[in-house]
Design a protein around this motif. Structure first.
Motif, PDB file in Angstrom:
ATOM      1  N   ASP A 118       0.841  -1.201   0.000  1.00  0.00           N
ATOM      2  CA  ASP A 118       0.000   0.000   0.000  1.00  0.00           C
ATOM      3  C   ASP A 118       0.874   1.249   0.000  1.00  0.00           C
ATOM      4  N   PHE A 119       0.391   2.307  -0.658  1.00  0.00           N
ATOM      5  CA  PHE A 119       0.965   3.634  -0.435  1.00  0.00           C
ATOM      6  C   PHE A 119      -0.181   4.627  -0.388  1.00  0.00           C
ATOM      7  N   LEU A 120      -0.227   5.394   0.682  1.00  0.00           N
ATOM      8  CA  LEU A 120      -1.270   6.423   0.802  1.00  0.00           C
ATOM      9  C   LEU A 120      -0.663   7.802   0.576  1.00  0.00           C
ATOM     10  N   LYS A 121      -1.202   8.509  -0.429  1.00  0.00           N
ATOM     11  CA  LYS A 121      -0.876   9.929  -0.572  1.00  0.00           C
ATOM     12  C   LYS A 121      -2.003  10.677   0.113  1.00  0.00           C
ATOM     13  N   PRO A 122      -1.721  11.277   1.267  1.00  0.00           N
ATOM     14  CA  PRO A 122      -2.815  11.902   2.018  1.00  0.00           C
ATOM     15  C   PRO A 122      -3.237  13.249   1.424  1.00  0.00           C
ATOM     16  N   THR A 123      -4.295  13.812   1.980  1.00  0.00           N
ATOM     17  CA  THR A 123      -4.814  15.114   1.570  1.00  0.00           C
ATOM     18  C   THR A 123      -3.730  16.185   1.726  1.00  0.00           C
ATOM     19  N   TYR A 124      -3.631  17.071   0.740  1.00  0.00           N
ATOM     20  CA  TYR A 124      -2.626  18.142   0.774  1.00  0.00           C
ATOM     21  C   TYR A 124      -2.804  18.990   2.034  1.00  0.00           C
ATOM     22  N   GLY A 125      -1.709  19.266   2.710  1.00  0.00           N
ATOM     23  CA  GLY A 125      -1.776  20.134   3.890  1.00  0.00           C
ATOM     24  C   GLY A 125      -1.942  19.396   5.205  1.00  0.00           C
ATOM     25  N   THR A 126      -2.095  18.059   5.144  1.00  0.00           N
ATOM     26  CA  THR A 126      -2.274  17.327   6.407  1.00  0.00           C
ATOM     27  C   THR A 126      -0.948  16.868   7.003  1.00  0.00           C
ATOM     28  N   VAL A 127       0.091  16.761   6.151  1.00  0.00           N
ATOM     29  CA  VAL A 127       1.406  16.318   6.629  1.00  0.00           C
ATOM     30  C   VAL A 127       2.441  17.390   6.291  1.00  0.00           C
ATOM     31  N   SER A 128       3.330  17.660   7.227  1.00  0.00           N
ATOM     32  CA  SER A 128       4.339  18.699   7.032  1.00  0.00           C
ATOM     33  C   SER A 128       5.279  18.372   5.867  1.00  0.00           C
ATOM     34  N   ARG A 129       5.587  19.377   5.073  1.00  0.00           N
ATOM     35  CA  ARG A 129       6.553  19.238   3.988  1.00  0.00           C
ATOM     36  C   ARG A 129       7.916  19.796   4.388  1.00  0.00           C
ATOM     37  N   TYR A 130       8.059  20.197   5.658  1.00  0.00           N
ATOM     38  CA  TYR A 130       9.345  20.704   6.146  1.00  0.00           C
ATOM     39  C   TYR A 130      10.381  19.585   6.074  1.00  0.00           C
ATOM     40  N   GLY A 131      11.451  19.827   5.343  1.00  0.00           N
ATOM     41  CA  GLY A 131      12.475  18.798   5.207  1.00  0.00           C
ATOM     42  C   GLY A 131      12.279  17.875   4.030  1.00  0.00           C
ATOM     43  N   VAL A 132      11.335  18.212   3.151  1.00  0.00           N
ATOM     44  CA  VAL A 132      11.167  17.480   1.895  1.00  0.00           C
ATOM     45  C   VAL A 132      12.016  18.190   0.845  1.00  0.00           C
ATOM     46  N   ILE A 133      12.809  17.456   0.090  1.00  0.00           N
ATOM     47  CA  ILE A 133      13.534  18.071  -1.031  1.00  0.00           C
ATOM     48  C   ILE A 133      12.482  18.332  -2.100  1.00  0.00           C
ATOM     49  N   SER A 134      12.003  19.557  -2.078  1.00  0.00           N
ATOM     50  CA  SER A 134      10.747  19.897  -2.752  1.00  0.00           C
ATOM     51  C   SER A 134      10.922  20.102  -4.249  1.00  0.00           C
ATOM     52  N   CYS A 135       9.944  19.625  -5.010  1.00  0.00           N
ATOM     53  CA  CYS A 135       9.913  19.907  -6.443  1.00  0.00           C
ATOM     54  C   CYS A 135       8.640  20.624  -6.823  1.00  0.00           C
ATOM     55  N   ALA A 136       7.505  19.943  -6.641  1.00  0.00           N
ATOM     56  CA  ALA A 136       6.241  20.560  -7.024  1.00  0.00           C
ATOM     57  C   ALA A 136       5.455  20.863  -5.758  1.00  0.00           C
ATOM     58  N   ALA A 137       5.746  22.024  -5.176  1.00  0.00           N
ATOM     59  CA  ALA A 137       5.233  22.388  -3.865  1.00  0.00           C
ATOM     60  C   ALA A 137       3.712  22.350  -3.777  1.00  0.00           C
ATOM     61  N   SER A 138       3.018  22.627  -4.865  1.00  0.00           N
ATOM     62  CA  SER A 138       1.566  22.762  -4.756  1.00  0.00           C
ATOM     63  C   SER A 138       0.846  21.423  -4.775  1.00  0.00           C
ATOM     64  N   GLY A 139       1.582  20.314  -5.013  1.00  0.00           N
ATOM     65  CA  GLY A 139       0.872  19.032  -5.076  1.00  0.00           C
ATOM     66  C   GLY A 139       1.587  17.869  -4.428  1.00  0.00           C
ATOM     67  N   GLU A 140       2.810  18.101  -3.935  1.00  0.00           N
ATOM     68  CA  GLU A 140       3.552  16.983  -3.338  1.00  0.00           C
ATOM     69  C   GLU A 140       3.123  16.812  -1.887  1.00  0.00           C
ATOM     70  N   GLN A 141       3.191  15.582  -1.432  1.00  0.00           N
ATOM     71  CA  GLN A 141       2.802  15.305  -0.056  1.00  0.00           C
ATOM     72  C   GLN A 141       3.503  14.038   0.411  1.00  0.00           C
ATOM     73  N   VAL A 142       3.917  14.051   1.696  1.00  0.00           N
ATOM     74  CA  VAL A 142       4.569  12.869   2.257  1.00  0.00           C
ATOM     75  C   VAL A 142       3.509  11.803   2.516  1.00  0.00           C
ATOM     76  N   GLY A 143       3.797  10.569   2.132  1.00  0.00           N
ATOM     77  CA  GLY A 143       2.847   9.481   2.365  1.00  0.00           C
ATOM     78  C   GLY A 143       3.548   8.255   2.910  1.00  0.00           C
ATOM     79  N   VAL A 144       2.774   7.194   3.120  1.00  0.00           N
ATOM     80  CA  VAL A 144       3.279   6.009   3.824  1.00  0.00           C
ATOM     81  C   VAL A 144       3.127   4.746   2.975  1.00  0.00           C
ATOM     82  N   TYR A 145       4.214   3.961   2.909  1.00  0.00           N
ATOM     83  CA  TYR A 145       4.184   2.608   2.336  1.00  0.00           C
ATOM     84  C   TYR A 145       4.062   1.630   3.497  1.00  0.00           C
ATOM     85  N   ALA A 146       3.170   0.650   3.364  1.00  0.00           N
ATOM     86  CA  ALA A 146       3.118  -0.436   4.352  1.00  0.00           C
ATOM     87  C   ALA A 146       2.395  -1.616   3.726  1.00  0.00           C
ATOM     88  N   LYS A 147       2.464  -2.765   4.414  1.00  0.00           N
ATOM     89  CA  LYS A 147       1.834  -3.958   3.838  1.00  0.00           C
ATOM     90  C   LYS A 147       0.333  -3.975   4.063  1.00  0.00           C
TER      91      LYS A 147
END
Lengths: 393, 473
Positions: A118-147
């Motif tokens: 599984d990989f969940l890309k959550p709703t924009y603005g719910t997870v901090s992007r501080y410390g992400v090597i950013s490319c497309a700021a308006s649509g990127e979001q940190v998400g989670v891989y798990a089984k």
């Protein structure tokens, strides 16, 4: 784990993609351009995991700036063009319990679908992007891989919530990711996307439909041209924002600097020519073009308006359906190819994924397929994933 | 033919904030060494995100209110792309689509009369760093990167260099007194757009832009040179004017065209997705209005009405702390003109002698008003007043207590002074004889003895007069 990453801690249970910073650990975002760069601070999500007692196992290879299909073109990987989603595979093979990735153009979801996790890309603005090597700021979001959906929910709970260091982060402090009950929900299968997929993917979609129906979910079929429209608009916005965000990698301050240059212009040109791969260069040129004076109104500005139109239309759709079911990739499996073909290949495949990046809604790759939900309905998507895990048994 | 100058200005002003515009680094004035005030954000490292400094918005709005602008309640940031080593992200965050203030008006009074200059817009942006060249190497200093600026763009409403300089001086005193900017050397930089047309013509001539000047003197010279160049071209066909960007060379006093490469850049502006739009609601705007200092114009008129000279007004308004000290002293019941003299002459002198400044806050309106009132009602004379002031500045004395302690607060009438003089004369027969014999030097000794006896009380002029009368008898 060593296959997929630079190991940091053998006891670790979580991996993080190399697009996220860990203090004092070299970070490259899969690019030679960032060779030798060591960050002074950790990403907020990494800090939160460590505060909760998780050990970080290592940093997984990513395709340069997360622009490729599934992470195949990573400067740090031993062989170019062959690795398919290091973080997804690390989870699939049980090296780690979960991994964090940055979903910018769907590579994370594609990799998860192909690896069967599984990989969940959550709703924009719910997870901090501080410390992400950013490319497309308006649509990127940190998400989670798990089984499992339960594991995704657990890690999401630990990383999500307001961070004052990210101005795009919403004020809500915590979110509830407990998988919701699937029974009684209505899911629409996006027929026109399924039609473009190969037989392997079609079979996965069919299996998912069967599993959902067995769990008491009503499944309907729709045609929806918003995915193609969203893909074009996101391609323009994503390339423009990436072009701008990677322009700071100029060989002056850190990262790769060409050995030979006679003046500042040559320093820029030679360093960047050597530092970026073919795909990133194509994205930079494309992004630069759509932002140029003569093209801005018809490309970038129009895409912003398309974004609004798509958002309104999708909001309407979610008035009728609880989720949309689509392929995560058109091709069931990964075939090695040359980086010179990557720009077109990624554009074709991202028709399945771009919508969620464009309008900031959540999307979940699971059981080889993909579910789109309305904003903040991660719990609904994870509930459907629990139903899919049972595979109709 | 007679020609008319048409000039528009773009003025960058560095704001007086404690931290930079998008990070918590101190402003560059806090820096001693290169790269003292630098963090991952303002040096363009990956992973850092800009966080808006609220104070910048407030100061920009205050500047807009002072310049009679409309305040845009919805304001956004854009990115301006260009490569230069002093720009760490290779883009500058600025405002193009929704600047914070628009449609303002400033009245400018010159020898040619008063005219209104329209302000097109004021926008917020970040400054760039600077390069330091040494031998074959160049070094980058990021102390100034992300220091907040406002850029004030006028309509092409200026008709002379005098108007331009008057406008700039007015901005400077407004911004200083309003706490918006210290406007020190280099903190105010101008781009001048200039064209020339036959008098009476409605159409604009070919426009050139002279970039990045910080001295008002240079701006004036550049306008004079450039307008003459335009007029010569129009009148005598000395050259063909083209729309271009030029720089002013201070040494030769001439302007030179910059290379096309530097001027024809496409900055590929687009919205900054990391900074959410700022919404200025009624409550916030009212708060900023309430905190806004009285406009310099109104202040100047008030001071002028009190009989304060223009030169003194300029001094008072050059520093918000000085005009505030005056206003507060007057509020405690002192005469405005008298207080102004005390502040600009006595306080300024005493402070500078003690190596202090108004900013140190040793002279308070409370202390000063006590001294001024004691002098005004004759409790002490003016010299004694100054003595008290010195004690306040140097020892932190309480004015009233100090007067009592030093015996300065005796009101002395003429008869008391006469008694003292009589005593002194009786005690110094030799000196009296000398004076009467024409040795006027001895006069000083007698006067000094009287003053000593009186411990500084009494008016020295009166004492001297009485002494002379006695000796003449």
């Amino acid at each position: 784990m060593n296959k997929f990453a630079v190991t940091i801690n053998g006891q670790g249970t979580i991996a993080v993609d190399d697009t996220l910073l860990i203090q004092d650990a070299p970070a490259t975002a899969g690019s030679r351009m960032l060779e030798g760069f060591t960050p002074l601070f950790s990403a907020e999500v990494v800090d939160r995991l460590q505060q909760k007692g998780y050990q970080i196992a290592g940093k997984t290879h990513v395709g340069e700036f997360g622009l490729d299909l599934v992470g195949e073109f990573s400067y740090t990987a031993p062989q170019q063009g062959t690795l398919q989603g290091a973080a997804a595979l690390a989870v699939a093979e049980g090296d780690v319990q979960a991994a964090l990735g940055v979903d910018m153009n769907g590579a994370t979801r594609r990799a998860a679908a192909l690896a069967g996790v599984d990989f969940l890309k959550p709703t924009y603005g719910t997870v901090s992007r501080y410390g992400v090597i950013s490319c497309a700021a308006s649509g990127e979001q940190v998400g989670v891989y798990a089984k499992t959906a339960q594991d995704v929910a657990k890690i999401m709970t630990d990383i999500a919530g307001h961070d004052p260091k990210d101005g795009t982060c919403l004020k809500t402090e915590t979110y509830d990711y407990t998988p919701a009950k699937a029974e009684g929900k209505t899911v629409a299968v996006v027929k026109n996307l399924v039609a473009k997929a190969d037989d392997g993917v079609k079979a996965k979609v069919q299996a998912a439909v069967t599993a959902l129906q067995a769990a008491g979910v009503t499944v309907v079929e729709i045609d929806c041209d918003l995915f193609a429209l969203a893909n074009t608009a996101w391609q323009i916005l994503m390339c423009a924002e990436t072009c701008n965000n990677v322009s700071r990698y100029d060989g002056v301050k850190y990262g790769h600097r060409a050995a030979n240059y006679k003046n500042i212009d040559e320093l820029y040109v030679n360093s960047r020519t050597e530092g970026f791969n073919f795909l990133t260069k194509a994205v930079i040129l494309y992004g630069s073009d759509v932002l140029s004076k003569n093209r801005y109104k018809d490309c970038y500005d129009k895409s912003l308006r398309v974004r609004r139109v798509v958002r309104e239309a999708v909001t309407k759709l979610f008035g009728q359906y609880d989720a949309l079911l689509t392929p995560a990739t058109f091709a069931d499996g990964y075939q090695a190819y040359e980086v010179t073909e990557a720009f077109g290949k990624v554009f074709t495949e991202s028709e399945c994924t771009a919508l969620a990046n464009l309008i900031g809604t959540p999307a979940l790759a699971t059981q080889g397929v993909q579910l789109f939900g309305k904003a903040f309905d991660e719990a609904g998507l994870l509930g459907l994933a629990v139903a899919l895990e049972k595979k109709g048994e | 033919m007679k020609y008319e100058l048409v000039i528009g200005l773009e003025t960058h002003v560095e704001l007086s904030t404690e931290s930079k515009i998008f990070c918590s680094c101190g402003g560059h004035s806090a820096a001693n060494e290169p790269n003292d005030c630098v963090c991952p954000a303002c040096s363009g490292m990956p992973g850092m995100l800009p966080i808006m400094n609220k104070r910048v918005v407030e100061l920009a709005v205050t500047a807009g209110l002072m310049l009679n602008c409309e305040i845009n309640r919805y304001t956004t940031f854009d990115k301006k792309n260009y490569y230069y080593p002093d720009l760490p992200c290779a883009y500058q965050i600025t405002q193009i689509n929704h600047p914070i203030c628009v449609n303002g008006l400033v009245n400018v009074k010159t020898s040619q009369g008063a005219r209104d200059i329209r302000i097109k817009q004021i926008h917020m942006e970040e400054d760039a760093g600077k390069l330091v060249h040494s031998g074959n190497s160049s070094f980058v200093d990021f102390n100034r990167t992300s220091v907040p600026l406002i850029e004030i763009v006028t309509q092409p409403d200026f008709r002379s260099a005098e108007e331009v300089v008057t406008y700039l001086n007015k901005l400077k005193s407004m911004f200083r007194s309003g706490g918006i900017s210290e406007c020190e050397e280099g903190a105010m930089r101008c781009d001048v757009n200039i064209s020339v047309r036959p008098e009476g013509s409605e159409e604009f001539g070919v426009r050139t832009e002279i970039k990045n000047m910080s001295s008002f003197e240079a701006i004036e010279k550049a306008i004079q040179y450039e307008s003459q160049r335009h007029m010569d071209a129009l009148e005598y066909g000395t050259e063909e004017l083209v729309q271009e960007t030029r720089r002013f060379d201070d040494v030769s006093g001439k302007t030179f065209a910059m290379r096309n490469k530097e001027t024809e850049a496409d900055y590929r502006y687009f919205p900054d997705a990391n900074l959410m739009p700022i919404v200025i609601d009624d409550a916030w705007l009212e708060q900023i209005k309430a905190d806004k200092p009285v406009a310099v114009d109104e202040k100047a008129e008030e001071y002028m009405a009190a009989g304060i000279s223009q030169k003194e007004i300029d001094l008072l308004l050059s520093d918000g702390k000085i005009s505030k000290l005056l206003d507060d002293t007057v509020a405690l019941g002192c005469d405005m003109k008298d207080s102004a003299t005390w502040i600009l002459t006595d306080c300024a002198g005493v402070l500078s002698k003690a190596g202090k400044s108004f900013a140190d806050g040793v002279v308070t309106a409370q202390n000063l008003s006590v001294i001024i009132k004691m002098v005004a009602d004759g409790t002490i004379n003016r010299n004694a007043g100054k003595k008290v002031l010195i004690a306040v500045v140097e020892q932190g004395a309480d004015p009233a207590a100090y007067c009592k302690e030093q015996g300065l607060d005796r009101k002395v009438d003429a008869s008391a002074i006469e008694a003292v003089i009589d005593g002194v004369l009786a005690a110094n027969p030799k000196a009296v004889e000398d004076v009467k014999g024409g040795k006027l030097k001895a006069m000083g000794a007698l006067f000094g003895a009287c003053m000593k006896e009186l411990k500084g009380a009494g008016d020295p002029a009166v004492i001297k007069q009485l002494l002379e009368q006695k000796l003449a008898q």
